[in-house]
Structure formats: C-alpha cells, structure tokens
Design an enzyme around this catalytic site. Structure first.
Site, PDB file in Angstrom:
ATOM      1  CD  GLU A  81      -2.926  -1.171   2.317  1.00  0.00           C
ATOM      2  OE1 GLU A  81      -2.852  -0.254   3.173  1.00  0.00           O
ATOM      3  OE2 GLU A  81      -3.791  -2.059   2.354  1.00  0.00           O
ATOM      4  CG  ASP A 319     -15.671   2.231  10.557  1.00  0.00           C
ATOM      5  OD1 ASP A 319     -14.842   2.998  11.054  1.00  0.00           O
ATOM      6  OD2 ASP A 319     -15.351   1.228   9.902  1.00  0.00           O
TER       7      ASP A 319
END
Length: 704
Positions: A81, A319
C-alpha cells in the site's frame, strides 16, 4: 534556495495521506545552505509538476524496471500500500511487515534493506493485514513506523538503524501501526490503529533527531477512574461524552492514517477515526458528540497543543472516520485566495475548510449519502436523518463502513482545479450487536453487511431497503470541483477497492485498480488515454520522478489489506498469482510480464481421526466464526490467507501446535492459547474436517 520543481509544488501542497510520500523528484531537489529538509517530499502531494509524459506520448509507456524481492513470511501474500519517495536518485519504499527498501531509482537495484523484525503475533492485533503505507525522509534520515508499534529512524545512505522508540502506551491492548509517519518541523508524528480492537487513540510527536517524546495528544478521554486528564483538550472532550461511557473499550478515535503538515503555519493536521464500539447508543448511552472522534484536529507541531478542530461526523455510529488524506492548497473562493484544507472522508461529504482558522467553507455530497441530508454551514453540523438510526431496527445506510472514500489517496491538480477521488459506492445494512470483549479481536458493537453478499434477490429484500437507493458494490474515479462543489466527470465502474490517484501538470490522472490495470485519464475530460495491464491488483497511489531528463512513473502492486480475507469480484487476484511487486515505467520501456495464472488447490478430505462428533463440529463452527473467520473466510473463499478447508495432511497433524503454540507466528499466525482451550481447538478442527458446509463465515466485516 528551493528548486523550481518545489516552488511549483508548493503552490498546491496536496498532502499525501498518512500513507506515503509521494511525488518527489530527485532530479529536482536542491539542498539549502542549512542542509535542507527532504520532508518537502511528503508535502508535494499526489501532484507531479513536470510534463514530459503527456497525452501525446503516454501510450509509449513501458517497464523501466521491476522490484519483486519483498520479504514475505510464510506462504501468505500481503497487500502493498506504500507510495515510494525518491530523494537524490534513491527510491525509499516499504512493504508488508514494515520492511524498508532503498533502491537505485534508475535501475531498481537494491541498495539496502531494513527489516525491523516485527513480532509476528501482531498480525492478530490488526484489523486489516500487516501492510505499511510508507516512509518519511528528511535530512538523510528515513522514518518508518512498524506494525508492532515502534518508530524507527534509519540512515538513508546505509540503512543502519539510528534509533527506535516504543510509541505504544499499553501493550496489553491491540495497538498496531500501518500508517506512515509525518515529519513536522522539529518533530516526526505518528498515530496508531486499533479502533475496533479496544484501544484509546492518540498521536505522538518525537524529536526527529533523537527520538525523544516531545508531546502526546490523546484524541478521546480515558477512564476517569484511572487518573486525571492528560491535557486540557481531553477535559474539553470529556464534556461531550456520557460519564457512564464504555471506558473499558478504550473509546477508539485512532489516528491510523492521514497526518499532514503545513510549514507555513507550523501546524500538523491529524485525521481521527471512529468510536469504540461503533454505535453511539452503546458507546456513550446518554449521547454527546464524542470529541475528537471522526475529526480533523490542528495541532502546534512543536507542542502538540490544539489550534482548532472540526468534527466531520458528530455522534459517529457508522465507522465514518476522518482519517482519509487531506490536501492543503491556496484556492480562490469568492473574491479572495483562501488557504484551505480539503478532505473527502468516509461519510460521503467533501469538506473545504480554512486551514488556519478551521472555518468551514463548504461541504457537499460526492457520493450517495443517506445518513445525513446536508451539512448546515452556519453550525458546521450534519443534519442527521432517521434512516441513520439503527438502534432499534436494521437500517440500510449509505455509504458503507468502507466509506465513500477510504485510505487510497485522492489528488489535486492546480491547473485543472480539480480533485480526483477514488470513490467507493455501496451501502450497508446496520444492526445492533451485543459482543463481549475478546482480546485482540474486533468488537464493533454492530453488525454491518454489504447487501451484495447477503443473498437478497429483488423479490425478497428486507424492509430496511424500502424507499432507499438500489444497493450496488462499485468503485469509480470522480473528478470533483472543490470550489463549485460539483462533479465534473466520472470514470467507468471498476472492481471494488481500487487504488489511489496521482495527477500531473502534463494533464494526466493515473490510477491503478483491483483488476490489475494502471489507467491514465485526461485530467480535464476523463477520457481514457491508455491502460497498462500489470496482472496484479493495485491499491497504492502511483508517483512520478525525474532523473537526468527522464520521467518515470512508479506504482506498487499487490492486493490485500482489509480484502486479504476474500478477493472482491473482478479482482485479478482471483485468476492470477497475487505477486507483490513495484513496477516503474518510462517512455519506450519494455512489455509488462504478467504473473502466472492460478492453479486450483484440490480439496482433500481430512483424515477421519480429526472429524470429531456432530456436537463438536457444531460448537467448532461458532468458535471458528468468532476467532478465525475474519481472516480465513469460508470454504469457497479465495483470498490471501490459507483456505482451512483445503489443509494438507501435515497441517492437519500440526493443527494444535499451530493454533495454540504459535508454530507459524513468524508468518502472522499467532497463538490463540489465551482464548482457545485445547478442546476448543479440537472442536474447530472437527468443524473444518467435516464435509464442506453450504454456508460459512466469509465476508470481511471491516475495511480500513
């Protein structure tokens, strides 16, 4: 003096997410008399201010070199990533397990490798794989934060460790770090993850030369029974929490990704995460905004004291973190140029704020949003809808927990004036859940599911779907005008969870995707100019750099992260080996070599001695779901972790040693002896050794 390349970049200081550092061109770096500060590399954002590669020649891009020698423990492939940083002809990047690599940016030759020897047990303490989103580089030092909670300084020339400090305040809790550190003046700043794992979030500033702790900013209040508030901002925040809040679960609010720095004001901006547990009704029963959850917090980089804050999602129950990357730019709004900070967080609104004062300038929906109607610009607060309240019944809410935009970074182009956002378009069904605390396990307090995986047909949708936009599970790249707050263009649909974006002064936008393509768009129109098949899913953002008049484009490929449990539909990892690699392109380069096609792993019936009784298998199924399913999925799952229904005989024989004794801990399979007895383990084994059930847990509940 600062080179011309950096002067151009400084005008539009789009900030990298806490992910990695982006577009620093080594060929355009000039040292100052004082020795310079390569931290500028982290502040030039995903905008490359040179245009040797443009629409007229982009189709000539080919491979200059590849690097594939990532250290991967065991036989589990992991997500990659990080976006590299290039300084003085050397590329610095990171891979799984927080390993740092220094490469010759011209040839890809490995110059050195720094392995911090991360404790493999920490894989169990993460929600979303053993990934790392990159390094920071300043004045000949490379900074990396490790999965097991350390911050290390490494000599940029030799790879020798200069210092290493523990950033974790309580090692009995599931703190972990996957984000990149940020050099901010005299300090280097890092946060942590664990917002679903029972931790209390904070960010820390360390002296970047010695590693000594300079300050620590706690994002949410702690248990008042354990001592006084650490600083005035905690006392301020406590007023917005129920005194009877679930202090035992830490509160959440972790700064797990975006941290950005403005050298003009010496302010460091922290993006903060969701609450723990998710539903306000469980976390803080009497209500309250619960500062500083899901907020942008501006801190003095030297002292860690708050300058201002803006909460994107008060009373967050979905969230909706504000940890997504933030972009600093000077933009004309109305009749004057404003110093702004821009963010498109999970909640689906695009925010433009004055980065000096925190004043909200605008906020509009960049995707489907049903949890709120709008943001009131007078109060700065969202107007929350009844559809968002799942405290008493299941509701379908947009966006999902994955968010309208997650960690793959967006990019800003100062010439087009547009921001390019990797947008996730999907809702989730939300319902309450009473979950007991389990060490090192996610505890969300709610059950959230993608309708696309719930088996609902057109004729049997639950009442929660009534009157709501039709569910989908898609990703697109959107070009967004931050001044007019409107969509300019959108790409075609691509597989869910594709990569971050990078844009150039040559009028290009580049983005990798889960289907294994690097796509280059016209930045103004969205026209596809070129697509390169690399055969490996891309999650990271590309970057570009220049050496000796040659412009290069680099991108890391390797699918995983939160999706390592189950590759999503359309992901190339379903058909080709998910080989981690870093690919660098140049004009006139060679053809990409694709990874081999997958070969099916045959199902071999388990030896009869492990199959147990029906009662054992039934009990084992429940234990598997609670402890194992979030990584290993179900019998038909194809992901980065081993499919336990296809274990070879030697793994069956060692099952007890693997689960309870940590035989494979170095590869990330930690011991579960603290929560699973020998009988528990045998029952799980009995469940796995039985004929494949029709249904088993396979869907990831969490996507950071």
């Amino acid at each position: 003096m600062i080179s011309q390349c950096l002067v151009m970049a400084r005008r539009a200081r789009g900030i990298v997410p806490a992910m990695t550092a982006l577009l620093l061109l080594s060929g355009c770096w000039t040292r100052t008399a004082e020795g310079g500060n390569a931290a500028w590399a982290r502040e030039t954002a995903y905008y490359y201010p040179t245009s040797r590669i443009d629409a007229s020649n982009v189709a000539q891009l080919g491979v200059a070199w590849e690097f594939s020698d990532f250290v991967v423990r065991g036989r589990t492939h992991r997500g990659v990533e990080a976006t590299p940083v290039v300084v003085d002809g050397v590329m610095y990047t990171s891979g799984p397990w927080s390993v740092v690599y220094a490469l010759d940016a011209r040839t890809g030759k490995l110059l050195w490798q720094y392995d911090p020897q991360v404790d493999g047990q920490f894989a169990r303490r993460t929600c979303c794989d053993v990934v790392n989103r990159g390094v920071a580089v300043a004045d000949g030092i490379v900074y990396v934060a490790t999965l097991d909670g350390y911050l290390a300084a490494v000599d940029a020339k030799s790879g020798k460790e200069l210092w290493k400090v523990d950033t974790i305040t309580d090692r009995s809790r599931s703190y972990a770090i996957t984000g990149a550190p940020r050099v901010a003046g005299n300090t280097v700043v890092i946060g942590n993850g664990g917002g679903e794992m029972g931790v209390r979030g904070y960010a820390s500033g360390f002296d970047r030369k010695t590693g000594k702790l300079a300050w620590r900013f706690f994002i949410v209040p702690g248990d008042p029974a354990k001592g006084p508030d650490e600083h005035p901002e905690v006392t301020e925040a406590r007023k917005t929490w129920d005194p009877k809040s679930r202090w035992d679960l830490g509160g959440g609010g972790t700064a797990w990704d975006s941290i950005v720095y403005d050298p003009d004001t010496n302010i460091v901006y922290i993006g903060t995460g969701n609450g723990m547990p998710h539903p306000l009704w469980s976390r803080s029963p009497a209500g309250g905004d619960n500062l500083y959850l899901s907020s942008i917090v501006a801190l003095d980089a030297d002292t860690g004291r708050k300058k201002w804050h803006y909460q994107t999602t008060p009373q967050d129950s979905w969230d909706y973190t504000a940890t997504q990357n933030m972009i600093l730019a000077d933009i004309k709004i109305g009749d004057r140029v404003r110093k702004v900070i821009m963010q498109a967080p999970k909640n689906g609104f695009f925010y433009v704020l004055d980065r000096v004062t925190g004043e909200l300038l605008s906020a509009e929906k960049f995707t489907i949003v049903t949890w709120a109607d709008r943001v009131d610009l007078k109060t700065g607060r969202p107007v929350i809808t009844a559809q968002s309240d799942y405290s008493k019944e299941t509701k379908l809410v947009w966006p999902s927990e994955a968010g309208g935009h997650n960690w793959p970074p967006m990019a800003y182009n100062e010439q087009t004036g547009l921001v390019y956002i990797p947008v996730l378009e999907a809702p989730m069904t939300f319902q309450m859940s009473d979950e007991p605390y389990r060490p090192y396990s996610p505890i969300q307090g709610s059950i959230a599911a993608f309708p696309a995986f719930s088996g609902f047909g057109e004729g049997d949708r639950p009442a929660a779907f009534a009157g709501q936009p039709k569910p989908k599970f898609e990703q697109v790249l959107k070009a967004w005008d931050p001044v007019k707050q409107k969509l300019v263009w959108s790409s075609k649909v691509m597989p869910f969870w594709s990569g971050g974006a990078m844009t150039t002064s040559g009028g290009l936008v580049m983005q990798g995707s889960a289907d294994g393509y690097l796509t280059i768009y016209d930045a103004r129109t969205g026209k596809v100019l070129h697509r390169i098949d690399v055969g490996t899913g891309i999650m990271a953002a590309p970057m570009s750099y220049e050496i000796d008049g040659e412009q290069y484009v680099a991108v890391a490929a390797g699918f995983g992260g939160a999706l390592n449990v189950a590759y999503t539909p359309g992901a190339v990892a379903l058909k080709r080996e998910n080989a981690e690699r870093l690919i660098v392109f140049k004009l006139g380069g060679s053809q990409v070599k694709l990874p081999p096609l997958r070969t099916a792993t045959p199902f071999v019936p388990a030896p009869a001695q492990y199959r147990g009784t029906d009662a054992q298998a039934l009990r084992g199924a429940k234990l598997y779901e609670a402890n194992c399913g979030r990584c290993h999925g179900g019998p038909d799952t194809l992901g980065g972790y081993p499919n336990l229904w296809k274990m070879p005989a030697e793994v069956h024989a060692a099952f007890l040693q693997i689960v309870r004794e940590g035989m494979f801990a170095d590869a990330g399979m930690a011991s579960f002896a603290d929560v699973l007895s020998e009988q528990d383990t045998r029952d799980i084994h009995a469940f796995l050794a039985r004929p494949i059930p029709k249904q088993a847990p396979s869907e990831p509940k969490k996507m950071h």
